[in-house]
Design a protein around this motif. Structure first.
Motif, short mmCIF file in Angstrom:
data_model
loop_
_atom_site.label_atom_id
_atom_site.label_comp_id
_atom_site.label_asym_id
_atom_site.label_seq_id
_atom_site.Cartn_x
_atom_site.Cartn_y
_atom_site.Cartn_z
N LEU A 296 96.79 79.16 96.91
CA LEU A 296 96.35 78.34 96.13
C LEU A 296 96.88 76.64 96.29
O LEU A 296 96.21 75.76 95.93
CB LEU A 296 96.72 78.46 94.50
CG LEU A 296 96.26 79.76 93.85
CD1 LEU A 296 96.82 79.99 92.53
CD2 LEU A 296 94.61 79.73 93.67
N TYR A 297 97.96 76.89 97.29
CA TYR A 297 98.65 75.56 97.41
C TYR A 297 98.63 75.61 99.09
O TYR A 297 99.66 75.12 99.53
CB TYR A 297 99.76 75.03 96.51
CG TYR A 297 100.93 76.17 96.91
CD1 TYR A 297 101.78 76.47 97.65
CD2 TYR A 297 100.90 77.17 95.75
CE1 TYR A 297 102.76 77.39 97.50
CE2 TYR A 297 101.71 78.04 95.63
CZ TYR A 297 102.80 78.37 96.52
OH TYR A 297 103.76 79.29 96.42
N THR A 301 92.68 72.52 102.63
CA THR A 301 91.97 72.53 101.50
C THR A 301 90.86 73.37 101.23
O THR A 301 90.36 73.37 100.06
CB THR A 301 91.61 70.94 101.17
OG1 THR A 301 90.65 70.43 102.20
CG2 THR A 301 92.72 69.85 101.06
N GLU A 306 90.39 76.60 93.79
CA GLU A 306 91.16 76.04 92.78
C GLU A 306 91.36 74.67 92.67
O GLU A 306 91.70 73.94 91.59
CB GLU A 306 92.42 76.82 92.98
CG GLU A 306 93.69 76.37 92.31
CD GLU A 306 93.62 77.04 90.74
OE1 GLU A 306 94.53 76.68 90.14
OE2 GLU A 306 92.61 77.87 90.35
N LEU A 307 91.41 73.93 93.74
CA LEU A 307 91.63 72.35 93.86
C LEU A 307 90.61 71.56 93.11
O LEU A 307 89.40 71.81 93.20
CB LEU A 307 91.86 71.74 95.08
CG LEU A 307 92.86 72.65 95.91
CD1 LEU A 307 92.90 72.10 97.36
CD2 LEU A 307 94.32 72.17 95.47
N GLY A 451 98.66 67.58 95.30
CA GLY A 451 97.71 67.90 94.32
C GLY A 451 97.88 67.10 92.96
O GLY A 451 98.98 66.75 92.51
N TYR A 453 95.20 67.59 90.25
CA TYR A 453 94.64 68.56 89.30
C TYR A 453 94.16 69.87 89.85
O TYR A 453 93.70 69.66 91.05
CB TYR A 453 93.40 68.04 88.26
CG TYR A 453 93.87 66.90 87.48
CD1 TYR A 453 94.64 67.15 86.37
CD2 TYR A 453 93.21 65.64 87.47
CE1 TYR A 453 95.00 66.03 85.44
CE2 TYR A 453 93.85 64.54 86.67
CZ TYR A 453 94.26 64.77 85.47
OH TYR A 453 94.77 63.94 84.65
N ARG A 454 94.43 70.91 89.38
CA ARG A 454 93.94 72.23 89.75
C ARG A 454 93.50 73.31 88.52
O ARG A 454 93.88 72.91 87.35
CB ARG A 454 94.77 72.99 90.73
CG ARG A 454 96.28 73.42 90.06
CD ARG A 454 96.90 74.01 91.19
NE ARG A 454 97.97 74.91 91.01
CZ ARG A 454 98.38 76.19 90.66
NH1 ARG A 454 97.34 76.91 90.57
NH2 ARG A 454 99.52 76.54 90.45
N THR A 680 102.85 76.46 87.68
CA THR A 680 102.73 75.26 88.56
C THR A 680 104.21 74.42 88.67
O THR A 680 104.10 73.17 88.90
CB THR A 680 101.93 74.36 87.51
OG1 THR A 680 102.60 74.08 86.41
CG2 THR A 680 100.47 75.02 87.22
N GLU A 683 105.01 71.30 91.19
CA GLU A 683 103.78 70.53 91.45
C GLU A 683 103.75 69.07 90.92
O GLU A 683 102.89 68.54 90.89
CB GLU A 683 102.75 71.39 91.19
CG GLU A 683 102.37 72.61 91.85
CD GLU A 683 101.18 73.77 91.53
OE1 GLU A 683 100.17 72.97 90.98
OE2 GLU A 683 101.64 75.01 91.63
#
Length: 756
Positions: A296-297, A301, A306-307, A451, A453-454, A680, A683
């Protein structure tokens, strides 16, 4: 449009708005630079220049959101700048390397110049050609103001371009001051316009941006959705129930949109039960498997959907701005390389291309910040259930494991260093780590974006808004069960094919010849432990909320965010016979009734040192529901067989649905905060989350909690970050000095330049 490099599109505006220094608070641009080639209808370079200036604020904003929180702690190698921020020392811009309020105003002032000059009615081929871009600039300006308010508390509000340093607006702004209480009002007109333009015309699309490493960052990931930012503004204020309803509506409108990903099992962290035989003795152990969730991170990209919004980084300065401050503070040494290649085309013309690559190495001597004991305690408090079945799905074994949340290993894996094994936060340098085993210092990849927003983050804020809007069970469903019609909504349909509850039975009064309906839901297709009939009745009768209940479309197929630490499918065993199968699920005892009742009591002990009789009664009422659901259904069947003559009785109004219990809201809010930490962490959101939720608690008007309940809650969380204690173990133990500092909301904010 052809692919463009960050050099060509972002650095093109390095000359715009770069005259301000860290000693100045407002942008002091050269008006000629802004006027050059700006005709109001060809603004792409100015818009991209705004995005370029967002690069200048994003890393410091993430750090300010993390290192002040309960999840982060400092090491002996922390710089004075990092240590002073972490310890809430009152330092001002120019005195600390992490503080630069001018960078935010650089973004704002460039937005102001753009909006002052843009031609919003310009048309081409019957289309308004500037409105997509204009909506983005309005939204970016609003997002930037929100970051300023979260960090500084009260800041000058300026929407007119500033062309020189002598305006005096830094200390006496003509348009007044912005803070958390009035920011949404100051920006409402802008956000309404941006939201309307976005819905009507969509987003601008300027192709892909090359980092130089071979990774292309699509422009679709550089967009700031107006609905999310608008929802954040309402959630930040959180002064009334209507604020939370409006926030929930904005998030709902975004999440129900086309092509918006749901929360699925595609990326999850879980434990795998390994079974081995040594010398005829069977050994069993649970190993975390986090590779899927860590994607997810990941460094690329394009590995997941999810991003939502990111700020890209170049691979070296040849291609643009390189975002290395975050990995450096978390202990990684970045290294940049550049290479060139020459190709000869069909006309024998040589074409030289340049590429770059970033690599990172973990270095404990550069590790200034690490995952705190408090973060580990929150993770260890999570419990999961492991179930083994045979080939016929007959349950053979149920085991509750106390290993904690597996996401912990994906957030801060162990690294082998010269000084032994230690954990490094890897949210900005993803590793090849897949579980609890330590990895080498060269096992990490540079992430070419930061990031904003996700998807799961937005769902968690949606839950936060739903809860304070008066619907804690709907909010809890975001964590456990998912916003999924098959699990949380009644399946009985009315003539309009909408979900409704129905009359289950009547209570008869033979003296007055009346009958009062009692409502129910078809429990065969509905999990009554997730959302109660009372909450559904209140929600469907609420004109401000009822239309947000439709989770029945194909899009709403979410699983709970907490349930992602499970494997609700089954897979083959590692045992030699290969006959048994096993799977892990979220703890079957972690229902709303159990966890919310428990958290109500824990929070009461934290506040008062004991559980009050009122809280004890509320918790007992919740827990009793677990054992009465089946009995109630059987009882209703019996009552349905009453004398049919009673069907002629006059139907009177049913009892009103039970009102929401604000103790439940307070407890669910605390559970949402835990999930935010688990999902999160590091982040850039945590301290902002704590401040926002603390404001909600301070604004609570139920009379059930102290007036500064939120301040106490925030102070207690942060003041326990260094202690090796369980989540609610010895709740009267904390760093008293830090606790007393944070009891005052004024100390949550940084020193404004005009007040230094």
């Amino acid at each position: 449009m052809k692919k463009n490099s960050i050099l060509a599109l972002f650095i093109s505006l390095l000359g715009f708005g770069t005259l301000a220094t860290s000693c100045e608070d407002m942008l002091t641009p050269d008006m000629d630079r802004y006027a050059e080639n700006f005709n109001g209808t060809d603004t792409v370079n100015f818009y991209l220049g705004i995005l370029r200036n967002v690069q200048d604020v994003v890393e410091q904003n993430v750090l300010l959101g993390d290192i002040r929180s309960d999840l982060a702690d400092t090491t002996m190698y922390a710089s004075d700048s990092v240590a002073d921020i972490a310890n809430f020392k009152k330092v001002a811009d120019g005195e600390n390397a992490l503080l630069n309020r001018a960078a935010y105003y650089k973004v704002i002032n460039q937005c102001n110049f753009y909006l002052d000059r843009v031609d919003s009615i310009a048309m081409k081929n019957g289309n308004y050609i500037m409105r997509k871009e204009m909506a983005q600039v309005l939204t970016i300006r609003a997002w930037t103001y929100m970051q300023l308010v979260q960090n500084y508390g009260r800041v000058p509000f300026i929407t007119k371009p500033v062309s020189n340093a002598g305006t005096g607006w830094e200390s006496n702004p003509a348009e007044g001051w912005a803070d958390a209480d009035n920011l949404v009002d100051l920006l409402r007109k802008d956000m309404d316009q941006a939201w309307t333009y976005e819905k009507t015309y969509g987003f601008p699309q300027y192709g892909n941006f090359a980092t130089g490493s071979g990774l292309q960052v699509p422009h679709s990931l550089l967009r700031f959705p107006a609905a999310i930012v608008y929802g954040d503004l309402y959630l930040l204020r959180g002064a009334t129930q209507n604020d939370f309803v409006q926030a929930a509506r904005k998030y709902y409108d975004y999440l129900k949109g086309e092509n918006i990903p749901t929360v699925s099992m595609a990326s999850r962290a879980l434990y795998t039960k390994l079974r081995s035989f040594t010398g005829g003795v069977q050994r069993e152990e649970y190993q975390p498997s986090v590779y899927s969730w860590s994607n997810l991170y990941a460094s690329s990209t394009n590995v997941n959907n999810e991003l939502i919004t990111v700020v890209p980084s170049a691979s070296n300065t040849f291609f643009g701005k390189v975002l290395t401050r975050l990995p450096q503070i978390y202990g990684f040494d970045p290294h940049s390389t550049t290479s060139t290649s020459t190709e000869v085309d069909d006309e024998e013309k040589e074409n030289v291309s340049t590429s770059g690559q970033m690599s990172v190495t973990a270095n404990y001597k550069n590790r200034q910040v690490y995952a705190s004991n408090r973060f580990e305690a929150i993770n260890k408090a999570q419990q999961y259930c492991y179930i083994e079945t045979d080939n016929n799905d007959n349950i053979e074994d149920v085991e509750y494991i106390s290993n904690g949340d597996p996401r912990f290993y994906g957030t801060a894996p162990l690294v082998r260093t010269d000084e032994g094994q230690m954990r490094f936060v890897q949210k900005f340098c993803g590793s090849f780590a897949t579980g609890s085993s330590a990895v080498g210092v060269n096992s990490f990849n540079f992430r070419y974006y930061t990031g904003i927003y996700r998807v799961r983050q937005v769902y968690l804020r949606f839950a936060e808004a739903l809860n304070r809007a008066g619907y804690p069970r709907h909010a809890y469903a975001v964590l456990r069960g998912g916003l999924n019609a098959a699990k949380i909504m009644p399946r009985t349909l009315d003539s309009k094919n909408q979900n409704v509850y129905h009359v289950d039975h009547y209570i008869y009064n033979d003296v007055d010849s009346t009958r009062k309906p009692v409502y129910s839901i078809d429990e065969a297709a509905y999990d009554p432990t997730i959302i109660s009939i009372d909450e559904i009745r209140r929600a469907q009768a609420d004109p401000n909320y009822g239309d947000m209940l439709d989770f029945s479309t194909a899009h709403w197929t979410n699983v709970g965010i907490h349930d992602n630490c499970a494997n609700n499918g089954k897979y083959a065993s590692s045992s030699s016979d290969g006959l048994d199968r096993k799977y892990m699920e979220a703890d079957s005892l972690s229902t709303y009734e159990v966890l919310v009742a428990q958290r109500m009591e824990q929070e009461d002990i934290r506040r008062n040192g004991y559980v009050s009789e009122e809280t004890r009664a509320a918790a007992r009422k919740l827990r009793s529901r677990i054992f009465t659901i089946k009995d109630e259904k059987e009882d209703s069947i019996a009552k349905a067989k009453l004398d049919s003559l009673r069907n002629t009785y006059t139907v009177i109004e049913a009892d009103a649905p039970a009102p929401v219990d604000y103790r439940e809201i307070d407890a669910v809010e605390s559970l949402i905060a835990d999930e935010c930490a688990l999902e999160t962490a590091f982040e850039g959101y945590r301290f902002y989350d704590l401040m926002r939720i603390a404001r909600h608690k301070n604004n609570d008007t139920s009379g059930l909690f102290p007036a500064n309940s939120g301040s106490q809650w925030l102070a207690w969380q942060v003041a326990r970050r260094s202690l090796k204690l369980g989540m609610y173990e010895s709740p009267n133990v904390y760093n008293t000095a830090l606790y007393n500092i944070l009891l005052s909301p004024d100390n949550w904010y940084l020193v404004s330049p005009e007040n230094k």
